[in-house]
Write an enzyme that holds these catalytic residues in place. Structure first.
Site, PDB file in Angstrom:
ATOM      1  N   ASP A  29      37.356  45.588  48.177  1.00  8.70           N
ATOM      2  CA  ASP A  29      37.035  44.369  47.703  1.00  8.70           C
ATOM      3  C   ASP A  29      35.377  43.969  47.917  1.00  8.70           C
ATOM      4  O   ASP A  29      34.717  44.398  48.964  1.00  8.70           O
ATOM      5  CB  ASP A  29      37.869  43.270  48.726  1.00  8.70           C
ATOM      6  CG  ASP A  29      37.951  41.769  48.088  1.00  8.70           C
ATOM      7  OD1 ASP A  29      36.762  41.375  47.725  1.00  8.70           O
ATOM      8  OD2 ASP A  29      38.894  41.430  47.986  1.00  8.70           O
ATOM      9  N   ILE A  30      34.783  43.626  47.055  1.00  3.29           N
ATOM     10  CA  ILE A  30      33.381  43.155  46.818  1.00  3.29           C
ATOM     11  C   ILE A  30      33.045  42.177  47.726  1.00  3.29           C
ATOM     12  O   ILE A  30      31.729  42.036  47.968  1.00  3.29           O
ATOM     13  CB  ILE A  30      32.903  42.877  45.228  1.00  3.29           C
ATOM     14  CG1 ILE A  30      31.474  43.261  45.062  1.00  3.29           C
ATOM     15  CG2 ILE A  30      33.098  41.657  44.781  1.00  3.29           C
ATOM     16  CD1 ILE A  30      31.414  44.766  45.031  1.00  3.29           C
ATOM     17  N   HIS A  93      47.433  42.416  42.809  1.00  2.00           N
ATOM     18  CA  HIS A  93      46.584  43.085  43.842  1.00  2.00           C
ATOM     19  C   HIS A  93      47.094  42.877  45.185  1.00  2.00           C
ATOM     20  O   HIS A  93      47.402  41.705  45.571  1.00  2.00           O
ATOM     21  CB  HIS A  93      45.127  43.004  43.781  1.00  2.00           C
ATOM     22  CG  HIS A  93      44.880  41.588  43.636  1.00  2.00           C
ATOM     23  ND1 HIS A  93      44.989  40.689  42.566  1.00  2.00           N
ATOM     24  CD2 HIS A  93      44.004  40.842  44.842  1.00  2.00           C
ATOM     25  CE1 HIS A  93      44.604  39.697  42.879  1.00  2.00           C
ATOM     26  NE2 HIS A  93      43.897  39.540  44.077  1.00  2.00           N
ATOM     27  N   HIS A  95      45.932  43.262  49.180  1.00  2.00           N
ATOM     28  CA  HIS A  95      44.620  43.209  49.727  1.00  2.00           C
ATOM     29  C   HIS A  95      45.258  44.099  51.354  1.00  2.00           C
ATOM     30  O   HIS A  95      46.118  43.591  51.895  1.00  2.00           O
ATOM     31  CB  HIS A  95      44.346  41.828  50.438  1.00  2.00           C
ATOM     32  CG  HIS A  95      43.720  40.991  49.351  1.00  2.00           C
ATOM     33  ND1 HIS A  95      42.209  40.664  49.204  1.00  2.00           N
ATOM     34  CD2 HIS A  95      44.202  39.989  48.646  1.00  2.00           C
ATOM     35  CE1 HIS A  95      41.937  39.953  48.519  1.00  2.00           C
ATOM     36  NE2 HIS A  95      43.300  39.326  47.787  1.00  2.00           N
TER      37      HIS A  95
HETATM   38  P1  5GP Z   1      42.700  36.825  44.930  1.00  2.00           P
HETATM   39  O1  5GP Z   1      43.220  36.708  43.471  1.00  2.00           O
HETATM   40  O2  5GP Z   1      43.697  37.753  45.886  1.00  2.00           O
HETATM   41  O3  5GP Z   1      42.686  35.429  45.479  1.00  2.00           O
HETATM   42  O4  5GP Z   1      41.079  37.251  45.181  1.00  2.00           O
HETATM   43  C1  5GP Z   1      40.769  38.126  44.395  1.00  2.00           C
HETATM   44  C2  5GP Z   1      39.978  39.260  45.233  1.00  2.00           C
HETATM   45  O5  5GP Z   1      39.106  40.068  44.326  1.00  2.00           O
HETATM   46  C3  5GP Z   1      38.653  38.763  46.217  1.00  2.00           C
HETATM   47  O6  5GP Z   1      38.962  39.118  47.382  1.00  2.00           O
HETATM   48  C4  5GP Z   1      37.721  39.108  45.244  1.00  2.00           C
HETATM   49  O7  5GP Z   1      36.559  39.341  46.148  1.00  2.00           O
HETATM   50  C5  5GP Z   1      37.912  40.387  44.596  1.00  2.00           C
HETATM   51  N1  5GP Z   1      37.158  40.734  43.447  1.00  2.00           N
HETATM   52  C6  5GP Z   1      36.989  39.782  42.285  1.00  2.00           C
HETATM   53  N2  5GP Z   1      36.390  40.202  41.507  1.00  2.00           N
HETATM   54  C7  5GP Z   1      36.038  41.421  41.918  1.00  2.00           C
HETATM   55  C8  5GP Z   1      35.191  42.475  41.534  1.00  2.00           C
HETATM   56  O8  5GP Z   1      34.744  42.374  40.058  1.00  2.00           O
HETATM   57  N3  5GP Z   1      35.050  43.773  41.994  1.00  2.00           N
HETATM   58  C9  5GP Z   1      35.758  43.879  43.313  1.00  2.00           C
HETATM   59  N4  5GP Z   1      35.588  44.956  44.007  1.00  2.00           N
HETATM   60  N5  5GP Z   1      36.398  42.839  44.026  1.00  2.00           N
HETATM   61  C10 5GP Z   1      36.421  41.850  43.151  1.00  2.00           C
END
Ligand code: 5GP
Length: 130
Positions: A29-30, A93, A95
């Site tokens: 995660d970035i 996804h 985590h």
């Molecule tokens: P959620 O959809 O689970 O609420 O959050 C999406 C997760 O994906 C976040 O923790 C965010 O940091 C991560 N994320 C979003 N865009 C990118 C990206 O381009 N690269 C990476 N490695 N992680 C990402």
């Protein structure tokens, strides 16, 4: 249009890859909550995780389990926590987050800012235990 995670899987957008097989892909995660915070995604572009078939949902967790065991070896912790939110990126996804205490899983916590070298070292460390 392809999701950002599909573009990562296709290699169009860079990432710190941890592992992949024919169906799933794991990368850092970035915006990590802690070092080792990893995302596991299906290569199949599905938004909502509970719209995966039973077989794919089970297989995704079996894949995530291997990654979680490697995370725990690379980053000793109480447990690796699992969270599914998915409101930001419309591509299912999981985590995986190494935690010492419950509050390490709080997504409202400030995110770590890591250098390119730190991210690379973390991905390599996890991969070395696979
Ligand atoms: P959620 O959809 O689970 O609420 O959050 C999406 C997760 O994906 C976040 O923790 C965010 O940091 C991560 N994320 C979003 N865009 C990118 C990206 O381009 N690269 C990476 N490695 N992680 C990402």
């Amino acid at each position: 249009m392809a999701t950002i995670f599909s573009r990562i899987i296709a290699g169009e957008i860079p990432c710190y890859k941890v592992a992949e097989d024919d169906k799933f892909f794991a990368f850092l995660d970035i915006n990590p909550l802690v070092k080792g915070h990893t995302l596991v995604v299906p290569k199949q572009e599905v938004d909502y995780i509970f719209n995966l078939s039973d077989e794919d949902l089970a297989a995704m967790h079996v894949f995530a389990k291997k990654i979680a065991k490697a995370i725990q070896k690379a980053f000793p912790c109480q447990k690796v926590g699992e969270a599914v939110i998915g409101l930001e990126v419309p591509h299912a996804h999981i985590h995986l987050i190494p935690i010492q205490k419950e509050s390490d899983m709080l997504f409202s916590n400030p995110k770590l800012r890591l250098s390119d070298e730190e991210f690379s070292d973390i991905a390599k460390a996890i991969n070395s235990f696979l």
